[in-house]
Scaffold this motif. Structure first.
Motif, PDB file in Angstrom:
ATOM      1  N   ALA B 139       0.827  -1.219   0.000  1.00 19.32           N
ATOM      2  CA  ALA B 139       0.000   0.000   0.000  1.00 19.32           C
ATOM      3  C   ALA B 139       0.859   1.266   0.000  1.00 19.32           C
ATOM      4  O   ALA B 139       0.536   2.234  -0.686  1.00 19.32           O
ATOM      5  CB  ALA B 139      -0.937  -0.006   1.196  1.00 19.32           C
ATOM      6  N   ASP B 140       1.959   1.244   0.739  1.00 21.18           N
ATOM      7  CA  ASP B 140       2.771   2.466   0.808  1.00 21.18           C
ATOM      8  C   ASP B 140       3.596   2.681  -0.456  1.00 21.18           C
ATOM      9  O   ASP B 140       4.248   3.704  -0.607  1.00 21.18           O
ATOM     10  CB  ASP B 140       3.680   2.440   2.049  1.00 21.18           C
ATOM     11  CG  ASP B 140       4.551   1.198   2.087  1.00 21.18           C
ATOM     12  OD1 ASP B 140       4.148   0.180   1.486  1.00 21.18           O
ATOM     13  OD2 ASP B 140       5.637   1.241   2.704  1.00 21.18           O
ATOM     14  N   ARG B 141       3.581   1.730  -1.381  1.00 23.63           N
ATOM     15  CA  ARG B 141       4.312   1.876  -2.642  1.00 23.63           C
ATOM     16  C   ARG B 141       3.345   2.085  -3.810  1.00 23.63           C
ATOM     17  O   ARG B 141       3.750   1.989  -4.979  1.00 23.63           O
ATOM     18  CB  ARG B 141       5.160   0.617  -2.901  1.00 23.63           C
ATOM     19  CG  ARG B 141       6.116   0.287  -1.759  1.00 23.63           C
ATOM     20  CD  ARG B 141       7.310   1.217  -1.727  1.00 23.63           C
ATOM     21  NE  ARG B 141       8.268   0.858  -2.766  1.00 23.63           N
ATOM     22  CZ  ARG B 141       9.244   1.673  -3.179  1.00 23.63           C
ATOM     23  NH1 ARG B 141       9.345   2.874  -2.663  1.00 23.63           N
ATOM     24  NH2 ARG B 141      10.084   1.287  -4.111  1.00 23.63           N
ATOM     25  N   ALA B 142       2.085   2.386  -3.491  1.00 24.41           N
ATOM     26  CA  ALA B 142       1.034   2.436  -4.511  1.00 24.41           C
ATOM     27  C   ALA B 142       1.347   3.409  -5.642  1.00 24.41           C
ATOM     28  O   ALA B 142       1.078   3.119  -6.808  1.00 24.41           O
ATOM     29  CB  ALA B 142      -0.295   2.801  -3.862  1.00 24.41           C
ATOM     30  N   ALA B 143       1.938   4.548  -5.322  1.00 22.27           N
ATOM     31  CA  ALA B 143       2.125   5.596  -6.327  1.00 22.27           C
ATOM     32  C   ALA B 143       3.433   5.441  -7.100  1.00 22.27           C
ATOM     33  O   ALA B 143       3.711   6.225  -8.005  1.00 22.27           O
ATOM     34  CB  ALA B 143       2.072   6.965  -5.667  1.00 22.27           C
ATOM     35  N   VAL B 144       4.232   4.434  -6.738  1.00 23.44           N
ATOM     36  CA  VAL B 144       5.536   4.284  -7.376  1.00 23.44           C
ATOM     37  C   VAL B 144       5.384   3.584  -8.731  1.00 23.44           C
ATOM     38  O   VAL B 144       4.623   2.639  -8.883  1.00 23.44           O
ATOM     39  CB  VAL B 144       6.492   3.465  -6.468  1.00 23.44           C
ATOM     40  CG1 VAL B 144       7.844   3.278  -7.139  1.00 23.44           C
ATOM     41  CG2 VAL B 144       6.646   4.145  -5.129  1.00 23.44           C
ATOM     42  N   ARG B 145       6.100   4.136  -9.699  1.00 21.47           N
ATOM     43  CA  ARG B 145       6.100   3.549 -11.032  1.00 21.47           C
ATOM     44  C   ARG B 145       6.700   2.148 -10.995  1.00 21.47           C
ATOM     45  O   ARG B 145       7.685   1.913 -10.289  1.00 21.47           O
ATOM     46  CB  ARG B 145       7.008   4.421 -11.896  1.00 21.47           C
ATOM     47  CG  ARG B 145       6.539   4.768 -13.252  1.00 21.47           C
ATOM     48  CD  ARG B 145       7.547   5.791 -13.780  1.00 21.47           C
ATOM     49  NE  ARG B 145       8.001   5.378 -15.099  1.00 21.47           N
ATOM     50  CZ  ARG B 145       7.642   6.006 -16.201  1.00 21.47           C
ATOM     51  NH1 ARG B 145       6.852   7.043 -16.144  1.00 21.47           N
ATOM     52  NH2 ARG B 145       8.079   5.595 -17.365  1.00 21.47           N
ATOM     53  N   VAL B 146       6.118   1.251 -11.774  1.00 21.36           N
ATOM     54  CA  VAL B 146       6.567  -0.147 -11.767  1.00 21.36           C
ATOM     55  C   VAL B 146       8.056  -0.261 -12.073  1.00 21.36           C
ATOM     56  O   VAL B 146       8.776  -1.040 -11.449  1.00 21.36           O
ATOM     57  CB  VAL B 146       5.748  -0.972 -12.785  1.00 21.36           C
ATOM     58  CG1 VAL B 146       6.462  -2.260 -13.130  1.00 21.36           C
ATOM     59  CG2 VAL B 146       4.382  -1.268 -12.213  1.00 21.36           C
ATOM     60  N   SER B 147       8.532   0.566 -13.023  1.00 21.19           N
ATOM     61  CA  SER B 147       9.933   0.450 -13.412  1.00 21.19           C
ATOM     62  C   SER B 147      10.867   0.830 -12.261  1.00 21.19           C
ATOM     63  O   SER B 147      12.056   0.567 -12.314  1.00 21.19           O
ATOM     64  CB  SER B 147      10.208   1.323 -14.635  1.00 21.19           C
ATOM     65  OG  SER B 147       9.749   2.637 -14.407  1.00 21.19           O
ATOM     66  N   GLU B 148      10.307   1.451 -11.211  1.00 21.65           N
ATOM     67  CA  GLU B 148      11.144   1.807 -10.061  1.00 21.65           C
ATOM     68  C   GLU B 148      10.928   0.889  -8.863  1.00 21.65           C
ATOM     69  O   GLU B 148      11.526   1.099  -7.798  1.00 21.65           O
ATOM     70  CB  GLU B 148      10.859   3.266  -9.652  1.00 21.65           C
ATOM     71  CG  GLU B 148      11.500   4.259 -10.619  1.00 21.65           C
ATOM     72  CD  GLU B 148      10.754   5.582 -10.719  1.00 21.65           C
ATOM     73  OE1 GLU B 148       9.991   5.909  -9.804  1.00 21.65           O
ATOM     74  OE2 GLU B 148      10.931   6.261 -11.760  1.00 21.65           O
ATOM     75  N   LEU B 149      10.099  -0.132  -9.022  1.00 22.71           N
ATOM     76  CA  LEU B 149       9.892  -1.091  -7.936  1.00 22.71           C
ATOM     77  C   LEU B 149      11.027  -2.109  -7.924  1.00 22.71           C
ATOM     78  O   LEU B 149      11.636  -2.393  -8.948  1.00 22.71           O
ATOM     79  CB  LEU B 149       8.566  -1.829  -8.116  1.00 22.71           C
ATOM     80  CG  LEU B 149       7.268  -1.037  -7.942  1.00 22.71           C
ATOM     81  CD1 LEU B 149       6.074  -1.931  -8.220  1.00 22.71           C
ATOM     82  CD2 LEU B 149       7.170  -0.440  -6.555  1.00 22.71           C
ATOM     83  N   SER B 150      11.289  -2.680  -6.741  1.00 21.64           N
ATOM     84  CA  SER B 150      12.297  -3.734  -6.646  1.00 21.64           C
ATOM     85  C   SER B 150      11.718  -5.036  -7.213  1.00 21.64           C
ATOM     86  O   SER B 150      10.510  -5.157  -7.425  1.00 21.64           O
ATOM     87  CB  SER B 150      12.702  -3.936  -5.192  1.00 21.64           C
ATOM     88  OG  SER B 150      11.663  -4.603  -4.502  1.00 21.64           O
ATOM     89  N   HIS B 151      12.613  -5.999  -7.411  1.00 18.90           N
ATOM     90  CA  HIS B 151      12.169  -7.287  -7.951  1.00 18.90           C
ATOM     91  C   HIS B 151      11.101  -7.919  -7.068  1.00 18.90           C
ATOM     92  O   HIS B 151      10.061  -8.353  -7.549  1.00 18.90           O
ATOM     93  CB  HIS B 151      13.371  -8.234  -8.076  1.00 18.90           C
ATOM     94  CG  HIS B 151      12.986  -9.606  -8.510  1.00 18.90           C
ATOM     95  ND1 HIS B 151      12.731  -9.925  -9.821  1.00 18.90           N
ATOM     96  CD2 HIS B 151      12.773 -10.736  -7.797  1.00 18.90           C
ATOM     97  CE1 HIS B 151      12.391 -11.198  -9.894  1.00 18.90           C
ATOM     98  NE2 HIS B 151      12.411 -11.718  -8.680  1.00 18.90           N
ATOM     99  N   GLY B 152      11.367  -7.930  -5.762  1.00 20.75           N
ATOM    100  CA  GLY B 152      10.426  -8.540  -4.830  1.00 20.75           C
ATOM    101  C   GLY B 152       9.076  -7.841  -4.847  1.00 20.75           C
ATOM    102  O   GLY B 152       8.026  -8.484  -4.793  1.00 20.75           O
ATOM    103  N   GLU B 153       9.104  -6.506  -4.946  1.00 25.31           N
ATOM    104  CA  GLU B 153       7.852  -5.749  -4.982  1.00 25.31           C
ATOM    105  C   GLU B 153       7.058  -6.060  -6.245  1.00 25.31           C
ATOM    106  O   GLU B 153       5.826  -6.121  -6.223  1.00 25.31           O
ATOM    107  CB  GLU B 153       8.154  -4.249  -4.894  1.00 25.31           C
ATOM    108  CG  GLU B 153       8.601  -3.823  -3.503  1.00 25.31           C
ATOM    109  CD  GLU B 153       9.154  -2.410  -3.457  1.00 25.31           C
ATOM    110  OE1 GLU B 153       9.095  -1.792  -2.386  1.00 25.31           O
ATOM    111  OE2 GLU B 153       9.664  -1.932  -4.495  1.00 25.31           O
ATOM    112  N   LYS B 154       7.786  -6.266  -7.345  1.00 26.62           N
ATOM    113  CA  LYS B 154       7.085  -6.626  -8.587  1.00 26.62           C
ATOM    114  C   LYS B 154       6.396  -7.980  -8.439  1.00 26.62           C
ATOM    115  O   LYS B 154       5.291  -8.185  -8.959  1.00 26.62           O
ATOM    116  CB  LYS B 154       8.071  -6.673  -9.755  1.00 26.62           C
ATOM    117  CG  LYS B 154       8.509  -5.307 -10.232  1.00 26.62           C
ATOM    118  CD  LYS B 154       9.437  -5.442 -11.418  1.00 26.62           C
ATOM    119  CE  LYS B 154      10.038  -4.093 -11.771  1.00 26.62           C
ATOM    120  NZ  LYS B 154      11.166  -4.205 -12.679  1.00 26.62           N
TER     121      LYS B 154
END
Lengths: 329, 250
Positions: B139-154
């Motif tokens: 939830a706290d990463r909701a606004a982050v662009r996918v290309s900036e997410l970590s592998h685990g978050e993806k």
């Protein structure tokens, strides 16, 4: 969010420049410049149409001149029938020509939309370079059909002599006609802006980025792309309708592949998938044509150099250079 | 006996002379996790693709809810409620995490032709998306662009998208891949509860996860099921040890 605000503000500034320039030209008694701005506005609209398919949907159509030309011929044919008082057809019912822009625009949009439906339904079964080639092939088919059809001027084209009418506007005055075209462009841009953030626009942009994922979610990428292609063709067709009224003339050259290429150049110069990308691109194009064209017939050399510069050093085009990378939610 | 939700019979797929799926029988019952294990190249991912409809089977039958779905394409099957997570994260890179899950929610409503109402102000979609993101802890990463997410978050975002689809069954292709020790154990706990919402056909290389989670395990080697049973039965199965576990434990 900072980038988005910047692009939003930039768009407003650009819209005001495009409006202010011709107004100043009008009061400085330079009607030619008003007409030049009208030309840029109409070409921008053609680019806005293609930008929906190419920018939002990633559908690189190299045949959008077909829709531009079909919209143009719809106006040219109906207007010429109106002037000669000959009905377009008498059986099974009588269809007369018209000189009312609102009617002509509607016909132009329907004709180009229908053509986009047929061309898109077939072309969208392919992708990549095959899609580019098949859209080009369809446009060339229509181009040669227009050339070889003598009833409406064939290769020589068709003159309509008098600009068509719009309620409450004296379309013969350059500034009035410009404002009409400008109004249409702004309305279409407003609609596109809304669409981009609405469910259809979101789905379309998702298809561009990862078609397989969209299919795995149970949405049909084909239907989404086809709808985008039809909308795109309709907008470019509407631009064609305005273009014929600007020049009071329609010819097969409106359907030539050069024109398809030029529409694509507007988008690349201004910024692919950016709302005002084609507007900036078309204005730069007309500006280059006018400025460099006044001292050399090889003005396209400079256009080519600018295009090369954008492709090599500013992939986001003019808008990308000024407002930064596009943002999505 | 409980009627299975998904039932494969004699499913066969070959690419030229290579049989990637060779007469596979398999079923998935309500409330269970059925794990599919096997060495690399055994045809596990191909089997998921056959079930999801990305590949078309040469012969055999796939029944879902008692209905033959072998002739349906991927889109139609997804609409029936077969929801898949990908081995390699398959996301919309320019969208935010929330944007991706909202797309999944939008797909569940089968709603494409909206041209005016802005998705970002759509309480229904944003609400469903945030709920799914909260469940996987993003939830706290909701606004982050996918290309900036970590592998685990993806990887977790893949799960969140599947949740937003509210599927009838989950087809999960190595959800733990690259999650690390802590991430894996949290996801194991999550999937353990998830089976009550919808059964899971799980491909997984992480044997600890498989033995903890699976109600039943099927072992696929060279396109054929060579063994099936509960965790203990599989652990001690001689053929399985020879074909698969032996290599790992050696």
């Amino acid at each position: 969010m900072r980038d988005l605000v910047t692009e939003h503000r930039l768009n407003i500034v650009l819209a005001l420049i495009l409006l202010g320039g011709p107004l100043i030209a009008h009061f400085a008694d330079e009607p030619f410049l008003v007409t030049l701005a009208t030309r840029a506005t109409i070409l921008a609209l053609a680019g806005v149409g293609l930008n929906i398919a190419l920018g939002l949907g990633g559908l690189v159509s190299f045949g959008h001149a077909a829709f531009f030309g079909l919209g143009g011929y719809a106006v040219g044919i109906l207007a010429s029938h109106h002037q000669t008082y000959e009905p377009l057809m008498t059986w099974p019912f009588t269809v007369n020509g018209s000189n009312q822009m609102l009617v002509l625009w509607l016909v132009a949009v329907l004709v180009s939309g229908l053509a986009a439906l047929v061309i898109g339904a077939l072309s969208l079964r392919t992708s990549g370079v095959y899609f580019i080639m098949i859209t080009l092939a369809f446009a060339q088919m229509l181009f040669f059909f227009a050339i070889s059809w003598p009833a409406y001027g064939g290769e020589d084209g068709l003159s309509i002599y008098v600009r068509n009418a719009f309620p409450g506007v004296n379309t013969l005055r350059p500034l009035d006609f410009f404002l009409l075209c400008y109004g249409v462009l702004m309305l279409v841009l407003l609609a596109q802006w809304r669409m981009t953030g609405a469910r259809f626009g979101i789905a379309l942009q998702a298809v561009r980025q990862n078609e397989g994922r969209v299919a795995a979610l149970g949405l049909s990428p084909y239907r989404i792309k086809l709808a985008a292609f039809v909308i795109s063709g309709m907008v470019t067709g509407l631009a064609g309708a305005l273009y014929v009224d600007l020049n009071r003339f329609v010819s097969p050259s409106m359907m030539s592949w050069h024109l398809s290429g030029e529409i694509m150049v507007f988008i690349i110069l201004g910024g692919v998938a950016r709302l005002f990308g084609p507007v900036v691109g078309a204005c730069l194009f007309v500006l280059f044509e006018h400025v460099f064209g006044s001292f050399t017939e090889h003005w396209q050399f400079f256009l080519g150099a600018a295009l090369l510069g954008v492709v090599l050093f500013a992939r986001g085009g003019f808008i990308g250079l000024v407002a930064g990378r596009a943002r999505h939610d | 006996m409980i009627e299975p939700v998904l039932e494969l019979k004699g499913l066969t797929k070959s690419f030229g002379a290579l049989k990637v799926t060779d007469g596979v029988d398999l079923d998935l019952r309500p409330g269970e996790i059925h794990a599919l294990i096997g060495p690399n190249g055994a045809g596990k991912s191909s089997l998921i693709k056959l079930v999801a409809g990305e590949l078309a089977a040469n012969s055999g039958s796939i029944r879902f809810d008692g209905r033959e779905i072998n002739g349906l394409d991927q889109i139609a099957r997804a609409r029936l409620g077969l929801t898949r997570t990908f081995q390699v994260s398959s996301l919309i890179p320019e969208f935010s995490a929330r944007g991706n899950v909202m797309l999944a929610a939008q797909a569940r409503h089968r709603s494409v032709f909206g041209f005016v109402r802005q998705v970002s102000r759509d309480r229904e979609l944003t609400g469903e998306a945030m709920q799914a993101l909260e469940r996987v802890g993003l939830a706290d990463r909701a606004a982050v662009r996918v290309s900036e997410l970590s592998h685990g978050e993806k990887r977790l975002l893949e799960i969140a998208m599947a949740l937003a689809m509210r599927p009838r069954i989950f087809l999960m292709d190595e959800p733990m891949a690259g999650l690390g020790q802590e991430g894996s154990s949290r996801l194991i706990g999550f999937l353990d509860n998830l089976r009550r919402e919808a059964p899971i056909l799980l491909i997984e290389h992480d044997m600890d996860a498989v033995f903890q989670l699976a109600d039943r395990i099927s072992v696929l080697v060279a396109g054929r099921i060579i063994a099936r049973g509960k965790a203990d039965e599989i652990r001690t199965h001689p053929e399985v040890r020879a074909a698969y576990l032996g290599e790992d434990e050696a």
